[in-house]
Scaffold this active site. Structure first.
Site, PDB file in Angstrom:
ATOM      1  N   ASP A  14       2.793  19.683  16.837  1.00 42.67           N
ATOM      2  CA  ASP A  14       1.462  19.082  17.014  1.00 42.67           C
ATOM      3  C   ASP A  14       0.501  19.969  17.796  1.00 42.67           C
ATOM      4  OD1 ASP A  14       2.478  16.844  15.708  1.00 42.67           O
ATOM      5  OD2 ASP A  14       3.142  15.930  17.574  1.00 42.67           O
ATOM      6  N   GLY A  16      -1.734  21.835  16.510  1.00 39.64           N
ATOM      7  CA  GLY A  16      -3.005  22.010  15.788  1.00 39.64           C
ATOM      8  C   GLY A  16      -2.858  22.999  14.643  1.00 39.64           C
ATOM      9  N   LYS A  17      -1.630  23.090  14.107  1.00 39.98           N
ATOM     10  CA  LYS A  17      -1.351  24.039  13.013  1.00 39.98           C
ATOM     11  C   LYS A  17      -2.202  23.737  11.785  1.00 39.98           C
ATOM     12  CE  LYS A  17       2.961  22.768  13.221  1.00 39.98           C
ATOM     13  NZ  LYS A  17       2.948  21.923  14.423  1.00 39.98           N
ATOM     14  N   LYS A  19      -5.136  22.398  11.508  1.00 38.58           N
ATOM     15  CA  LYS A  19      -6.514  22.852  11.669  1.00 38.58           C
ATOM     16  C   LYS A  19      -6.623  24.371  11.494  1.00 38.58           C
ATOM     17  CE  LYS A  19     -10.136  23.673  14.856  1.00 38.58           C
ATOM     18  NZ  LYS A  19     -11.037  23.290  15.896  1.00 38.58           N
ATOM     19  N   ALA A  40       6.407  16.077   9.472  1.00 36.44           N
ATOM     20  CA  ALA A  40       5.181  16.765   9.894  1.00 36.44           C
ATOM     21  C   ALA A  40       3.963  15.883   9.656  1.00 36.44           C
ATOM     22  CB  ALA A  40       5.027  18.064   9.111  1.00 36.44           C
ATOM     23  N   GLY A  41       2.967  16.048  10.507  1.00 32.39           N
ATOM     24  CA  GLY A  41       1.665  15.420  10.307  1.00 32.39           C
ATOM     25  C   GLY A  41       0.636  16.434  10.739  1.00 32.39           C
ATOM     26  N   HIS A  42      -0.048  17.031   9.782  1.00 36.05           N
ATOM     27  CA  HIS A  42      -0.996  18.113  10.074  1.00 36.05           C
ATOM     28  C   HIS A  42      -2.415  17.624   9.806  1.00 36.05           C
ATOM     29  CE1 HIS A  42       2.371  21.348   9.436  1.00 36.05           C
ATOM     30  NE2 HIS A  42       2.637  20.478  10.396  1.00 36.05           N
ATOM     31  N   THR A 130      11.700  10.995  13.593  1.00 33.45           N
ATOM     32  CA  THR A 130      10.581  10.315  12.929  1.00 33.45           C
ATOM     33  C   THR A 130      11.101   9.256  11.952  1.00 33.45           C
ATOM     34  OG1 THR A 130      10.540  11.998  11.200  1.00 33.45           O
ATOM     35  CG2 THR A 130       9.096  12.354  13.095  1.00 33.45           C
ATOM     36  N   GLN A 225       6.511  21.496  12.667  1.00 39.51           N
ATOM     37  CA  GLN A 225       7.165  21.299  13.981  1.00 39.51           C
ATOM     38  C   GLN A 225       6.831  22.498  14.886  1.00 39.51           C
ATOM     39  OE1 GLN A 225       9.449  20.626  10.966  1.00 39.51           O
ATOM     40  NE2 GLN A 225       8.249  18.784  11.125  1.00 39.51           N
ATOM     41  N   THR A 301       2.066  11.282  12.503  1.00 35.37           N
ATOM     42  CA  THR A 301       2.982  10.714  11.511  1.00 35.37           C
ATOM     43  C   THR A 301       3.431   9.316  11.909  1.00 35.37           C
ATOM     44  OG1 THR A 301       3.755  12.872  10.797  1.00 35.37           O
ATOM     45  CG2 THR A 301       5.262  11.055  10.424  1.00 35.37           C
ATOM     46  N   THR A 302       3.819   9.142  13.168  1.00 31.55           N
ATOM     47  CA  THR A 302       4.397   7.858  13.568  1.00 31.55           C
ATOM     48  C   THR A 302       3.471   7.043  14.469  1.00 31.55           C
ATOM     49  OG1 THR A 302       5.412   8.937  15.460  1.00 31.55           O
ATOM     50  CG2 THR A 302       6.759   8.766  13.475  1.00 31.55           C
ATOM     51  N   ARG A 304       3.227   7.347  17.541  1.00 32.57           N
ATOM     52  CA  ARG A 304       3.820   7.221  18.886  1.00 32.57           C
ATOM     53  C   ARG A 304       2.979   7.978  19.912  1.00 32.57           C
ATOM     54  NH1 ARG A 304       9.829   9.461  17.997  1.00 32.57           N
ATOM     55  NH2 ARG A 304       8.682  10.838  16.602  1.00 32.57           N
ATOM     56  N   VAL A 415     -11.912  24.565  20.265  1.00 35.75           N
ATOM     57  CA  VAL A 415     -12.581  23.803  21.325  1.00 35.75           C
ATOM     58  C   VAL A 415     -13.054  22.431  20.837  1.00 35.75           C
ATOM     59  CG1 VAL A 415     -13.281  25.780  22.732  1.00 35.75           C
ATOM     60  CG2 VAL A 415     -14.714  25.090  20.804  1.00 35.75           C
TER      61      VAL A 415
HETATM   62  P1  GDP Z   1      -0.180  19.898  13.864  1.00 35.34           P
HETATM   63  O1  GDP Z   1       0.975  19.019  13.564  1.00 35.34           O
HETATM   64  O2  GDP Z   1       0.206  21.131  14.612  1.00 35.34           O
HETATM   65  O3  GDP Z   1      -1.023  20.217  12.662  1.00 35.34           O
HETATM   66  O4  GDP Z   1      -1.117  19.066  14.858  1.00 35.34           O
HETATM   67  P2  GDP Z   1      -1.516  17.506  14.717  1.00 35.34           P
HETATM   68  O5  GDP Z   1      -2.490  17.349  13.628  1.00 35.34           O
HETATM   69  O6  GDP Z   1      -0.301  16.661  14.676  1.00 35.34           O
HETATM   70  O7  GDP Z   1      -2.148  17.254  16.152  1.00 35.34           O
HETATM   71  C1  GDP Z   1      -3.233  17.959  16.607  1.00 35.34           C
HETATM   72  C2  GDP Z   1      -4.333  16.963  16.971  1.00 35.34           C
HETATM   73  O8  GDP Z   1      -5.296  17.600  17.754  1.00 35.34           O
HETATM   74  C3  GDP Z   1      -5.079  16.427  15.755  1.00 35.34           C
HETATM   75  O9  GDP Z   1      -5.495  15.122  16.026  1.00 35.34           O
HETATM   76  C4  GDP Z   1      -6.267  17.365  15.645  1.00 35.34           C
HETATM   77  O10 GDP Z   1      -7.378  16.757  15.009  1.00 35.34           O
HETATM   78  C5  GDP Z   1      -6.562  17.625  17.101  1.00 35.34           C
HETATM   79  N1  GDP Z   1      -7.136  18.940  17.421  1.00 35.34           N
HETATM   80  C6  GDP Z   1      -6.827  20.165  16.909  1.00 35.34           C
HETATM   81  N2  GDP Z   1      -7.477  21.148  17.572  1.00 35.34           N
HETATM   82  C7  GDP Z   1      -8.215  20.525  18.522  1.00 35.34           C
HETATM   83  C8  GDP Z   1      -9.088  21.009  19.564  1.00 35.34           C
HETATM   84  O11 GDP Z   1      -9.307  22.194  19.747  1.00 35.34           O
HETATM   85  N3  GDP Z   1      -9.644  20.058  20.366  1.00 35.34           N
HETATM   86  C9  GDP Z   1      -9.421  18.726  20.215  1.00 35.34           C
HETATM   87  N4  GDP Z   1     -10.004  17.893  21.049  1.00 35.34           N
HETATM   88  N5  GDP Z   1      -8.604  18.250  19.254  1.00 35.34           N
HETATM   89  C10 GDP Z   1      -8.008  19.137  18.435  1.00 35.34           C
HETATM   90  P1  IMO Z   2       4.338  18.719  13.184  1.00 33.73           P
HETATM   91  O1  IMO Z   2       4.572  19.604  11.985  1.00 33.73           O
HETATM   92  C1  IMO Z   2       6.091  16.906  16.747  1.00 33.73           C
HETATM   93  C2  IMO Z   2      10.303  15.660  16.473  1.00 33.73           C
HETATM   94  C3  IMO Z   2      10.628  14.174  16.498  1.00 33.73           C
HETATM   95  C4  IMO Z   2      11.979  14.219  17.182  1.00 33.73           C
HETATM   96  C5  IMO Z   2      12.617  15.473  16.603  1.00 33.73           C
HETATM   97  C6  IMO Z   2      13.550  15.213  15.424  1.00 33.73           C
HETATM   98  O2  IMO Z   2       3.316  17.663  12.946  1.00 33.73           O
HETATM   99  O3  IMO Z   2       4.100  19.521  14.405  1.00 33.73           O
HETATM  100  P2  IMO Z   2      13.134  14.573  12.876  1.00 33.73           P
HETATM  101  O4  IMO Z   2      12.460  13.384  12.254  1.00 33.73           O
HETATM  102  O5  IMO Z   2      12.503  15.870  12.500  1.00 33.73           O
HETATM  103  O6  IMO Z   2      14.612  14.587  12.675  1.00 33.73           O
HETATM  104  O7  IMO Z   2      12.910  14.383  14.469  1.00 33.73           O
HETATM  105  O8  IMO Z   2      11.533  16.294  16.182  1.00 33.73           O
HETATM  106  N1  IMO Z   2       9.322  16.061  15.415  1.00 33.73           N
HETATM  107  C7  IMO Z   2       8.065  16.428  15.665  1.00 33.73           C
HETATM  108  N2  IMO Z   2       7.358  16.449  16.828  1.00 33.73           N
HETATM  109  N3  IMO Z   2       5.527  17.347  15.608  1.00 33.73           N
HETATM  110  C8  IMO Z   2       6.211  17.351  14.440  1.00 33.73           C
HETATM  111  O9  IMO Z   2       5.728  17.909  13.319  1.00 33.73           O
HETATM  112  C9  IMO Z   2       7.529  16.843  14.434  1.00 33.73           C
HETATM  113  N4  IMO Z   2       8.474  16.693  13.481  1.00 33.73           N
HETATM  114  C10 IMO Z   2       9.564  16.230  14.105  1.00 33.73           C
HETATM  115  O10 IMO Z   2       9.681  13.462  17.246  1.00 33.73           O
HETATM  116  O11 IMO Z   2      11.815  14.430  18.557  1.00 33.73           O
HETATM  117 MG    MG Z   3       1.603  17.037  13.833  1.00 27.97          MG
END
Ligand code: GDP
Ligand code: IMO
Ligand code: MG
Length: 430
Positions: A14, A16-17, A19, A40-42, A130, A225, A301-302, A304, A415
């Protein structure tokens, strides 16, 4: 000029991949997911709209860029079709832009049941997965009884493999887990319906990526991840079941290491973790709540709430080493805009000694006390800055210090959540 760039999470996911991949797709011809599944939730925010991608690569919003779900991904076909449905409803899905590897393994209904049942059985020792069936799907792959996307295209093969799996799984589910087993017909029919819809996308992805690279196309590999959730190099057993580090881009796509030009790690300006497991710089109470609210730290994704803490330079140096990072992207700098004193963890104290190497043993890591360096907050907005010089001096100083401690140059700073809220320092494709 770089032609193959790998993007990975340098923390616990999480970062910010999504983005960053969306931004860099402008320079690429193709985006390849190489591991993980719909755990994953991107997130990509385009201004007017927010998208959360679970399986489809985060480059899909760009016209004419091929998005590949590689060999190393585990695919839940129902989730993939839902994701395609969302894009179709918005009129932005181009079928020719999505390729699903014939060698990617399928997540089956029994994988989800096993994942959830095992977590329940573990009780307090749960991993906090998850619940998407990721672990059990990878277990079957390694046990050599998995079912691949290619099998969806051969009814006889699919049915035979499903039958063999159910024989074993149903026995385990009913006698050990004391839950209800599965009917072959139900799974068979629903998966044949998925097969009809996904069939045209299922191809030899590894050859497609290779041939495209030979023809001079530029490829972005999108990790899911993060490094500390890696099956080999993470905080085992509190990890996911795939190779989340840069090396995974090769094994999970079928592209050799000599073809990769650059590896970029994504890190937040602080740290978060979802699920269980050690997290040395974790905050509690009001400090954690403040970061969570300002950073909107709830799972994509969840849903949480994410655990929040200070930037951990020991963990980042480790990530730099195991991934061979060439560059670092620092995201969510704006979330620290109102923080008076910002801590950076520069070492771990364990048994009276300061460790400067990241210990992966849970028993050690859980008993490490972070050694902090304190920096002055900048207490002014960073959002809107289009180059480094426009950032408050103290924010520039903070970035310099992170760069110094990680030993890796910062190539981009984010930012804000919007795709435009980013400062490009050095484009990895140039
Ligand atoms: P990923 O799994 O690495 O793609 O990241 P996620 O999407 O799960 O979580 C990143 C969260 O941070 C998302 O809600 C994005 O919209 C947000 N985000 C990404 N870059 C920035 C940033 O520079 N500033 C802020 N405030 N939010 C950001
Ligand atoms: P993105 O790609 C953050 C965590 C789960 C748990 C552990 C194992 O959005 O960054 P799993 O369901 O994979 O067997 O769970 O890994 N986890 C993540 N945490 N970002 C993710 O993906 C994750 N994918 C799995 O919360 O601790
Ligand atoms: Mg994510």
């Amino acid at each position: 000029m770089a032609k193959a760039v790998v993007i990975i999470g340098a923390q616990w996911g999480d970062e910010g991949k999504g983005k960053v991949v969306d931004i860099l797709t402008e320079q690429a011809d193709m985006v390849v997911r190489f591991q993980g599944g719909n755990n994953a939730g991107h997130t990509v925010i385009t201004g007017s709209e927010k998208f959360i991608f679970h399986l489809i690569p985060s480059g899909i919003l760009h016209q004419g860029k091929t998005c590949v779900i590689g060999d190393g991904v585990v695919v839940d076909p129902e989730v993939l079709l839902k994701e395609i449905g969302v894009l179709k409803a918005k009129g932005i899905f181009r079928p020719e832009d999505l390729i699903v590897s014939k060698d990617a393994h399928l997540i089956m209904p029994y994988h989800k049941k096993l994942d959830l049942a095992r977590e329940r059985l573990r009780g307090k020792a749960r991993i906090g997965t998850t619940g998407r069936g990721i672990g059990p799907a990878y277990e079957d792959k390694v046990a050599r009884c998995g079912i691949k996307c290619a099998d969806l295209l051969d009814e006889g093969e699919f049915r035979a493999k499903l039958k063999a799996n159910l024989l074993e799984k149903n026995h385990y589910i009913t006698t050990i887990l004391h839950e209800e087993g599965f009917e072959i017909h139900e799974i068979y029919h629903s998966y044949m319906t998925f097969a009809a819809a996904l069939g045209p996308h299922i191809k030899n992805a590894s050859k497609f990526v290779y041939d495209s690279m030979q023809a001079g196309k530029k490829v972005l590999f999108e990790g899911a991840q993060g490094t500390l959730l890696d099956i080999d190099h993470g905080t085992y057993p509190y990890v996911t079941s795939s190779s989340t580090i840069a090396g995974g881009a090769c094994t999970g796509s079928g592209i050799g290491p000599t073809r990769i030009d650059s590896v970029i790690g994504i890190s937040k300006a602080y740290a978060t973790r979802v699920g269980e497991g050690p997290f040395p710089t974790e905050l509690s109470g009001a400090e954690a709540d403040k970061l969570r609210e300002q950073g909107n730290e709830y799972g994509a994704t969840t849903g949480r709430p994410r655990r929040c803490g200070w930037f951990d330079a020991v963990a980042l140096r480790y990530a730099a080493r195991v991934n061979g990072l060439d560059g670092l992207v620092i995201t969510k700098l704006d979330v620290l805009d109102n923080t008076e004193k910002i801590n950076i963890c520069t070492g771990y104290k364990y048994n009276g000694k300061v460790l400067d190497e990241f210990p992966t043993e849970v028993s050690v890591l859980s008993n490490c006390e972070p050694v902090y360096e304190v920096m002055e907050g900048w207490l002014s907005p960073t959002n809107g800055a289009k180059n480094l010089k426009k950032l408050p001096a103290k924010a520039q100083k903070y970035l310099k210090r992170l760069e110094e401690l990680a030993g890796v140059p910062v190539v981009m700073v984010s930012v804000g959540a919007n795709r435009n809220d980013a400062i490009m320092i050095k484009n990895p494709f140039k």
